[in-house]
Design an enzyme around this catalytic site. Structure first.
Site, mmCIF file in Angstrom:
data_model
loop_
_atom_site.group_PDB
_atom_site.id
_atom_site.type_symbol
_atom_site.label_atom_id
_atom_site.label_comp_id
_atom_site.label_asym_id
_atom_site.label_seq_id
_atom_site.Cartn_x
_atom_site.Cartn_y
_atom_site.Cartn_z
ATOM 1 N N ARG A 80 9.459 69.427 40.054
ATOM 2 C CA ARG A 80 8.754 70.670 40.406
ATOM 3 C C ARG A 80 8.811 71.691 39.266
ATOM 4 N NH1 ARG A 80 9.908 75.497 43.986
ATOM 5 N NH2 ARG A 80 7.960 76.082 44.987
ATOM 6 N N ILE A 136 2.707 78.536 44.139
ATOM 7 C CA ILE A 136 3.081 77.148 44.409
ATOM 8 C C ILE A 136 3.843 77.210 45.730
ATOM 9 C CG2 ILE A 136 5.088 77.411 42.843
ATOM 10 C CD1 ILE A 136 5.093 74.404 42.409
ATOM 11 N N SER A 137 3.474 76.352 46.669
ATOM 12 C CA SER A 137 4.044 76.428 48.015
ATOM 13 C C SER A 137 5.535 76.118 48.013
ATOM 14 C CB SER A 137 3.338 75.432 48.935
ATOM 15 O OG SER A 137 1.949 75.560 48.823
ATOM 16 N N GLN A 138 6.176 76.526 49.091
ATOM 17 C CA GLN A 138 7.600 76.251 49.311
ATOM 18 C C GLN A 138 7.787 74.732 49.454
ATOM 19 O OE1 GLN A 138 8.716 78.517 52.703
ATOM 20 N NE2 GLN A 138 10.767 77.658 52.823
ATOM 21 N N PRO A 139 8.756 74.135 48.779
ATOM 22 C CA PRO A 139 8.926 72.674 48.839
ATOM 23 C C PRO A 139 9.016 72.100 50.259
ATOM 24 C CG PRO A 139 10.351 73.594 47.161
ATOM 25 C CD PRO A 139 9.702 74.760 47.828
#
Ligand code: SAH
Length: 212
Positions: free
Chosen positions: A33, A59-62
């Site tokens: 990431r 960028i979205s939360q994992p």
């Protein structure tokens, strides 16, 4: 490259938030990431939080990436469409699981930057375009799986039409400034089945191509 302990903690955090599918966890272990996060935020790539990227996007939360990918149930022969390339991270995860991934974003700059990362990471089964994804990608339809990473008020008609019979689409729906619901739509012989998965918060799906 990050150390083994950071990665272990990352995977542990994902599991504790409901990402339990072994293939999804492996994909998230393999894809770095940090490669998709620039500058000062790269240090925080393995924390479970959304981070800023170019063009005022995120960028979205994992754990949300994991939950969405898991809900999509991607299989090795699948052709997948992602709407909302952003950093390219979600597309890279999908590319680990699917045969081919098409991803579109309304910002040229994001698509270009994501493509540079795909090349550097030697990911060769992603095709990235600048386009308004609410119309889908007619020339490559139908898709086995469709994932939206920007919130629509309702599932866009063209995307429903481009979903193969038996296909699954996962998307956040709702008003942009309110809590949205992540839903899963399955195309069956009798039409579409809808299932609500959880509450999420995404940037809105906007019309047209961006300025950048
Ligand atoms: N999946 C991304 C996060 C996406 S953020 C990642 O892994 O990093 C949402 C993205 O959706 C933004 O980049 C935004 O530009 C894009 N977007 C919003 N409306 C869109 C539209 N109509 N067509 C294509 N992309 C759109």
């Amino acid at each position: 490259m990050i150390d083994a302990q950071t990665k272990m903690q990352f995977l542990y955090a994902l599991r504790s938030k409901g990402v339990t599918d072994a293939r999804v966890l492996t994909a998230m272990e393999v894809v770095d990431r940090a490669a998709f996060v620039k500058g000062i935020f790269a240090d925080r790539a393995y924390e479970d939080m959304p981070l800023p990227i170019s063009c005022g996007q995120t960028i979205s939360q994992p754990s949300v990436v994991g939950i969405m990918t898991q809900a999509l149930d991607v299989q090795p022969r699948h052709k997948v469409l992602e709407v909302g390339t952003g950093s390219g991270y979600q597309a890279a995860i999908l590319a680990q699981l699917a045969r081919r991934v098409y991803t579109v974003d309304r910002y040229r700059r994001l698509v270009k930057e994501a493509q540079t990362i795909f090349d550097a990471q030697k990911i060769s089964n992603i095709t990235a375009f600048t386009a308004d994804g609410s119309h889908g990608l007619q020339e490559q339809a139908p898709f086995d799986r469709i994932l939206l990473t920007a919130a629509a008020e309702d599932p866009p008609g063209p995307l429903l039409a481009q979903l193969r019979l038996g296909g699954i689409m996962v998307l956040p729906v709702g008003q942009s400034d309110a809590v949205q619901s992540l839903i899963r739509v399955t195309r069956t012989d009798n039409g579409f089945e809808y299932e609500e998965l959880r509450h999420v918060r995404f940037v809105p799906l906007l019309e047209g191509i961006g300025q950048d």
